[in-house]
Design a protein around this motif. Structure first.
Motif, PDB file in Angstrom:
ATOM      1  N   VAL A 177     -56.119   2.865 -27.241  1.00  0.00           N
ATOM      2  CA  VAL A 177     -56.108   2.023 -28.441  1.00  0.00           C
ATOM      3  C   VAL A 177     -54.930   2.377 -29.352  1.00  0.00           C
ATOM      4  CG1 VAL A 177     -57.480   1.226 -30.419  1.00  0.00           C
ATOM      5  CG2 VAL A 177     -58.607   1.705 -28.241  1.00  0.00           C
ATOM      6  N   ALA A 178     -54.396   3.591 -29.166  1.00  0.00           N
ATOM      7  CA  ALA A 178     -53.236   4.002 -29.969  1.00  0.00           C
ATOM      8  C   ALA A 178     -51.964   3.253 -29.549  1.00  0.00           C
ATOM      9  CB  ALA A 178     -53.029   5.507 -29.884  1.00  0.00           C
ATOM     10  N   CYS A 179     -52.028   2.445 -28.475  1.00  0.00           N
ATOM     11  CA  CYS A 179     -50.900   1.560 -28.147  1.00  0.00           C
ATOM     12  C   CYS A 179     -50.766   0.473 -29.211  1.00  0.00           C
ATOM     13  CB  CYS A 179     -51.106   0.874 -26.789  1.00  0.00           C
ATOM     14  SG  CYS A 179     -51.164   2.009 -25.403  1.00  0.00           S
ATOM     15  N   ASN A 180     -51.810   0.267 -29.990  1.00  0.00           N
ATOM     16  CA  ASN A 180     -51.833  -0.808 -30.988  1.00  0.00           C
ATOM     17  C   ASN A 180     -50.905  -0.488 -32.171  1.00  0.00           C
ATOM     18  OD1 ASN A 180     -52.876  -2.281 -33.432  1.00  0.00           O
ATOM     19  ND2 ASN A 180     -54.203  -3.171 -31.857  1.00  0.00           N
ATOM     20  N   ARG A 181     -49.933  -1.376 -32.417  1.00  0.00           N
ATOM     21  CA  ARG A 181     -48.921  -1.126 -33.463  1.00  0.00           C
ATOM     22  C   ARG A 181     -49.537  -1.122 -34.861  1.00  0.00           C
ATOM     23  NH1 ARG A 181     -44.576   0.826 -30.445  1.00  0.00           N
ATOM     24  NH2 ARG A 181     -45.711   0.463 -28.524  1.00  0.00           N
ATOM     25  N   ARG A 182     -50.536  -1.977 -35.063  1.00  0.00           N
ATOM     26  CA  ARG A 182     -51.152  -2.044 -36.394  1.00  0.00           C
ATOM     27  C   ARG A 182     -51.866  -0.725 -36.701  1.00  0.00           C
ATOM     28  NH1 ARG A 182     -50.828  -2.733 -41.403  1.00  0.00           N
ATOM     29  NH2 ARG A 182     -52.769  -3.251 -42.440  1.00  0.00           N
ATOM     30  N   SER A 220     -46.729   9.858 -31.991  1.00  0.00           N
ATOM     31  CA  SER A 220     -47.413   9.337 -30.801  1.00  0.00           C
ATOM     32  C   SER A 220     -46.475   9.370 -29.603  1.00  0.00           C
ATOM     33  CB  SER A 220     -48.018   7.953 -31.006  1.00  0.00           C
ATOM     34  OG  SER A 220     -47.114   7.138 -31.664  1.00  0.00           O
ATOM     35  N   PRO A 221     -47.002   9.825 -28.461  1.00  0.00           N
ATOM     36  CA  PRO A 221     -46.192   9.844 -27.243  1.00  0.00           C
ATOM     37  C   PRO A 221     -46.014   8.420 -26.728  1.00  0.00           C
ATOM     38  CG  PRO A 221     -48.437  10.541 -26.747  1.00  0.00           C
ATOM     39  CD  PRO A 221     -48.372  10.320 -28.227  1.00  0.00           C
ATOM     40  N   PRO A 222     -45.124   8.195 -25.733  1.00  0.00           N
ATOM     41  CA  PRO A 222     -44.968   6.856 -25.164  1.00  0.00           C
ATOM     42  C   PRO A 222     -46.288   6.310 -24.621  1.00  0.00           C
ATOM     43  CG  PRO A 222     -43.544   8.463 -24.032  1.00  0.00           C
ATOM     44  CD  PRO A 222     -44.257   9.195 -25.098  1.00  0.00           C
ATOM     45  N   ASP A 223     -46.397   4.969 -24.597  1.00  0.00           N
ATOM     46  CA  ASP A 223     -47.653   4.320 -24.211  1.00  0.00           C
ATOM     47  C   ASP A 223     -48.236   4.841 -22.892  1.00  0.00           C
ATOM     48  OD1 ASP A 223     -47.316   2.866 -26.476  1.00  0.00           O
ATOM     49  OD2 ASP A 223     -47.266   0.898 -25.505  1.00  0.00           O
ATOM     50  N   GLU A 224     -47.377   5.110 -21.909  1.00  0.00           N
ATOM     51  CA  GLU A 224     -47.912   5.529 -20.600  1.00  0.00           C
ATOM     52  C   GLU A 224     -48.573   6.907 -20.663  1.00  0.00           C
ATOM     53  OE1 GLU A 224     -44.734   4.874 -21.262  1.00  0.00           O
ATOM     54  OE2 GLU A 224     -43.417   6.423 -20.438  1.00  0.00           O
ATOM     55  N   LEU A 225     -48.312   7.655 -21.751  1.00  0.00           N
ATOM     56  CA  LEU A 225     -48.987   8.946 -21.906  1.00  0.00           C
ATOM     57  C   LEU A 225     -50.140   8.872 -22.910  1.00  0.00           C
ATOM     58  CD1 LEU A 225     -45.862  11.281 -21.871  1.00  0.00           C
ATOM     59  CD2 LEU A 225     -47.465  10.862 -19.998  1.00  0.00           C
ATOM     60  N   LEU A 226     -50.295   7.708 -23.549  1.00  0.00           N
ATOM     61  CA  LEU A 226     -51.436   7.513 -24.449  1.00  0.00           C
ATOM     62  C   LEU A 226     -52.680   7.159 -23.629  1.00  0.00           C
ATOM     63  CD1 LEU A 226     -49.915   5.345 -27.323  1.00  0.00           C
ATOM     64  CD2 LEU A 226     -50.865   7.646 -27.552  1.00  0.00           C
ATOM     65  N   VAL A 227     -52.478   6.282 -22.663  1.00  0.00           N
ATOM     66  CA  VAL A 227     -53.603   5.868 -21.808  1.00  0.00           C
ATOM     67  C   VAL A 227     -53.948   7.012 -20.850  1.00  0.00           C
ATOM     68  CG1 VAL A 227     -52.991   3.422 -21.965  1.00  0.00           C
ATOM     69  CG2 VAL A 227     -52.070   4.794 -20.100  1.00  0.00           C
ATOM     70  N   ASP A 228     -55.073   6.895 -20.160  1.00  0.00           N
ATOM     71  CA  ASP A 228     -55.466   7.938 -19.210  1.00  0.00           C
ATOM     72  C   ASP A 228     -54.382   8.063 -18.134  1.00  0.00           C
ATOM     73  OD1 ASP A 228     -57.718   8.245 -20.673  1.00  0.00           O
ATOM     74  OD2 ASP A 228     -59.090   7.352 -19.214  1.00  0.00           O
ATOM     75  N   ASN A 229     -53.981   9.294 -17.852  1.00  0.00           N
ATOM     76  CA  ASN A 229     -52.898   9.505 -16.884  1.00  0.00           C
ATOM     77  C   ASN A 229     -52.982  10.882 -16.247  1.00  0.00           C
ATOM     78  OD1 ASN A 229     -50.741  11.433 -18.343  1.00  0.00           O
ATOM     79  ND2 ASN A 229     -51.702  10.123 -19.873  1.00  0.00           N
ATOM     80  N   ARG A 273     -51.050   2.159 -35.527  1.00  0.00           N
ATOM     81  CA  ARG A 273     -49.995   3.155 -35.798  1.00  0.00           C
ATOM     82  C   ARG A 273     -49.435   3.000 -37.194  1.00  0.00           C
ATOM     83  NH1 ARG A 273     -46.136   3.817 -30.581  1.00  0.00           N
ATOM     84  NH2 ARG A 273     -47.714   3.257 -29.066  1.00  0.00           N
ATOM     85  N   ASP A 274     -49.254   1.733 -37.625  1.00  0.00           N
ATOM     86  CA  ASP A 274     -48.715   1.513 -38.978  1.00  0.00           C
ATOM     87  C   ASP A 274     -49.667   2.059 -40.035  1.00  0.00           C
ATOM     88  OD1 ASP A 274     -46.527   0.296 -37.965  1.00  0.00           O
ATOM     89  OD2 ASP A 274     -47.157  -1.765 -38.420  1.00  0.00           O
ATOM     90  N   ILE A 275     -50.956   1.780 -39.859  1.00  0.00           N
ATOM     91  CA  ILE A 275     -51.937   2.231 -40.858  1.00  0.00           C
ATOM     92  C   ILE A 275     -51.950   3.760 -40.920  1.00  0.00           C
ATOM     93  CG2 ILE A 275     -54.428   2.374 -41.338  1.00  0.00           C
ATOM     94  CD1 ILE A 275     -54.665  -0.536 -40.353  1.00  0.00           C
ATOM     95  N   VAL A 276     -51.966   4.400 -39.743  1.00  0.00           N
ATOM     96  CA  VAL A 276     -52.042   5.867 -39.716  1.00  0.00           C
ATOM     97  C   VAL A 276     -50.734   6.483 -40.225  1.00  0.00           C
ATOM     98  CG1 VAL A 276     -52.405   7.881 -38.251  1.00  0.00           C
ATOM     99  CG2 VAL A 276     -53.795   5.844 -37.897  1.00  0.00           C
TER     100      VAL A 276
END
Ligand code: ATP
Ligand code: FE2
Length: 328
Positions: free
Chosen positions: A257-262, A280-289, A264-267
């Motif tokens: 869910v941290a891929c969500n730009r909104r 935040s790390p790149p999206d591919e490291l935010l999701v399960d990997n 990220r902006d709020i936080v």
């Protein structure tokens, strides 16, 4: 040291190959396949079958991508929990097999801590509060007195699960988070929703029900917008309180869910307003990997931890604060 990590707690099966050189983490390969149910939510047994089916080709792909000969792998790491039993057992079986075959040690990794550790090493933050927001998990985690502790969490469903369930109700395919993000951008009017922060915890199922009721009378874009604003502000509130309590000046994002730009902006705004920084790390490291499991396996192993074969039974409800953290 080179570690091969297998992630398989829920709908994603991933294999990562990671090398540690002093404090640096080099990701040599990070491949995954995602189980997408045709209808309804995740069926654990079907997801596990999906993982078993894809594991051999995924392993080949990861080995090819990394260019590392298989005998150069020093360590096998795997997600031992928390997660869905059948999925965890499939990943653990693959890890045991590889460990026996290659005669290399095994390390069972806590999935939530792996999100935090990969974020720490890839963004360069040192002692953050982690806001971990995924399908199944919603937690605020920070290191204190020798352990990673949970300062707040969802009392019912994960934030991603809330978005996916609402998405399913309005006919979006799984995972619905990215589509809801797009619709929310077209939202113009805030529809009132329950704001459910309880102490340091949050709850989403009441908000989901309220959104389902709104479907008859409000524009879809406005509901998506209101859903995001409400849930994300709740998350920022509890994360901020954890930062104030622990006196930490970094906030790290993890989970799909941290891929969500909104979000990220709020936080980011919250962090800047208190003189702190958001990472935040790149999206591919935010999701399960798999890479995050491989990396955390190295940290654990180099501080003296190995998981003997007899101790590799998976832990569906593995708590973040059960883990000893000698590497910090
Ligand atoms: P876990 O096992 O840690 O609970 P997970 O299986 O849910 O994780 P992740 O890959 O971390 O897997 O996250 C997937 C979730 O992220 C889904 O619920 C999906 O809807 C959500 N998501 C992905 N992209 C976005 C986005 N742009 N906005 C909101 N949610 C998103
Ligand atoms: Fe996750």
């Amino acid at each position: 040291m080179i570690s091969l990590g297998i992630e398989g707690t829920a709908h994603t099966i991933g294999i990562g190959i990671v090398e540690r050189d002093r404090e640096n983490c080099t990701i040599l390969a990070n491949c995954s396949r995602m189980y997408r149910p045709e209808k309804g939510g995740i069926h654990p047994r079907e997801a596990a079958n999906h993982h078993a089916h894809h594991l051999p080709s995924l392993l080949r792909q990861a080995m090819d991508e990394s260019g590392v000969p298989i005998e150069d792998i020093d360590l096998i790491s795997f997600s031992i929990g928390p997660g869905l039993g059948p999925c965890l057992r499939t990943a653990a079986t693959a890890a045991r097999t590889l460990s026996l075959l290659l005669k290399k040690p095994l390390v069972g990794v806590n999935h939530c801590i792996a999100h935090l550790e990969i974020g720490r090493v890839m963004t360069g933050c040192t002692d953050p509060v982690l806001l971990y927001v995924s399908g199944g998990n919603t937690q605020v985690i920070a290191f204190m007195e020798g352990k990673y502790r949970v300062f707040g969490e969802t009392l019912d469903i994960g934030i991603g699960n809330c978005l996916d369930k609402f998405g399913r109700a309005i006919g979006l395919s799984f995972p619905a988070g990215p589509e809801i993000e797009k619709l929310a951008k077209e939202g113009k009017h805030y529809c009132s929703l329950p704001y459910s922060v309880k102490g340091m915890d949050v709850a989403f199922s009441g908000i989901l029900t309220a959104c389902l009721h709104l479907m008859k009378k409000e524009r879809m874009e406005d509901i998506c917008y209101s859903l995001q604003e409400t849930c994300f502000c709740m998350l920022a509130e509890v994360a901020e309180r954890a930062m104030a309590h622990t006196e930490k000046e970094e906030i790290l994002l993890g989970g799909g869910v941290a891929c969500n730009r909104r979000l990220r902006d709020i936080v980011t705004t919250m962090a800047e307003e208190r003189g702190a920084k958001c990472f935040s790390p790149p999206d591919e490291l935010l999701v399960d990997n798999g890479a995050m499991i491989a990396w955390t396996g190295i940290l654990m192993h180099e501080s003296g931890i190995t998981t003997e074969l007899a101790e590799t039974k998976v832990k569906q409800n593995y708590r973040t604060d059960e883990v000893d953290v000698p590497w910090r």
